[in-house]
Design a protein around this motif. Sequence first.
Motif: not given
Length: 563
Positions: A97-103, A171-173
């Motif tokens: 999916g394309s949700l923003p997410r922390p790494l 998704g965006p980081v």
Amino acid sequence: MTPPAQSPGSPAADKADNAGNAGNPDLADTPGSLYPELDAAALSAFVVALESGDVTGLPPARAAEVAEARSVAVFTRTKVTGADGDLLDAGMWRHTGSLPRPLIVMPSPWTSHGWILYAVQATLFASRGYDVLAYTTRGFAASEGRVEVAGPLDVADGSRALDHLIERTTGPVTKIGFLGDSYGSGISQLVAAHDTRVGAVVALSTWGDLGEAFYENSTRHVAAVRALLGAAAKARLSPQTQSVFDNVLANRDIEGTLRWAEQRSPLTHIKELNRRQVPVLFAHAWHETLFPTNQTLKVFNELTGPKRLVLSIGDHSGPEMTGMVGLPNRIWTDAHRWFDHHLRDIDNGIADEGQVISEVMWNKTLEPRPTWHSLTERVHRLHLAGSGELAEEPEAGWTATVLCGIDTPATVADKVVESGYAEIAGRPKVYPTGTIDRSVAAVWASEPARETTRLRGTPRLRVTYRAPNPGSTFIAYLLDTAPDGTGHIVTHAPYTDLGSAPDSLVSADIDLQATAYDVPRGHRLLLVIDARDPFYGDANLPRATLAFTSPEATPSYLDLPLG
């Protein structure tokens, strides 16, 4: 017949490189692992279940964790192209999916088991919405390259591992954290200092000043180095790493080792961490035998950004070990809360709980404090007297003689790392203080405590002695002694002088390792000084003597931090 030549890095060469450790009598009692109670087979079965979805044979709690993680993320084994093209073995947890997410990136500890030690905790992070990559540091297990001990290649590997995860995140980081235990904790701090993308760090059982960890008060930590070599018996050490460890054991090239250690010390790079105000969580054990507490405290106290220090009963990696196999563990709970707050912007209260959480020996009370220095409310000075007392007033003119080369029942611990597990289980080492030979060691005792004495902070010792030789070493132990003469260790520190002329007076001002210890009513504090401990190398000549005294101008004393 001449054996065939072995190319550097070949399996045959690696085996030959490490064969010397097996026959070294100095290494005979060192642990083969810094995680002696860890069930690596159970962790391997957990990873297999993550891949296949078949949880047959897993405990119900682990099976539920696998099922939950697989419902939200995809786990794969992978290879990270590290510095110099070396391939690093890794496991990766990714959401679709394309949700923003922390790494989160997790460099492995100093172990032949590699990244699988993080398998359960990485899975729990993934279930909470993080994309995670755990990798085996170079030279260990299935990762290529040679062990550089948090050198430039290891720092570059950390950034390459982050690149690898970012490129595969759909998704965006949002924000990025590094977490490591033991060896991986030092690497995590160094990567954060050099890679501006890193926004928070969790460092468990870590180091801050590697030079001090190897040469505390100029005293060689030989047992720690032997333990590291024993735990790396299957690893592939670089020639420089092997040379540095050999030099510490052989007492060669101290300056060269300290230069090597400086580059690998987070303390050296503290300005980079402070410039970006990187939040750092430390967790450490009071009786740490590999990376003593004070050298990590140096970094903690220099940090100006958000920080937290959790101090616990035990030794290296012991307090957090149960969490690695998925059992409830407050150290790992704090790690999750730290990242949730600083990477996911969750207001979970951790920022308001104080910078320091200390577990008191031996009642295990958890005490929060706003800062490290607030642990100590006042300092009580006791003077070393010729009568063998820790007295309220200074006394000059006495001499107490210590015979070199002879061990006494006063020792740091029975074993590196392993003794800490007994402490966690409520079975700390018992010291028979009555059997300490007063002709070999110098001993001073306080009056029985009229009420519980709350030691909180860093005890300090000033002592003067005459050494007949140009090099000298002593070890100071502070013991809590019950009315029956049995004792438990509160803290200790070694001291070595290498620069004084023979038969000169040496003045030693040393910090004992920090502590949070309750001395019960009726117990005495016992200060023991001897000149031999198997944990340390010493500069003494056999059968030499050290004559301790207390000059009128500079009296010998013990400062007790009270809370």
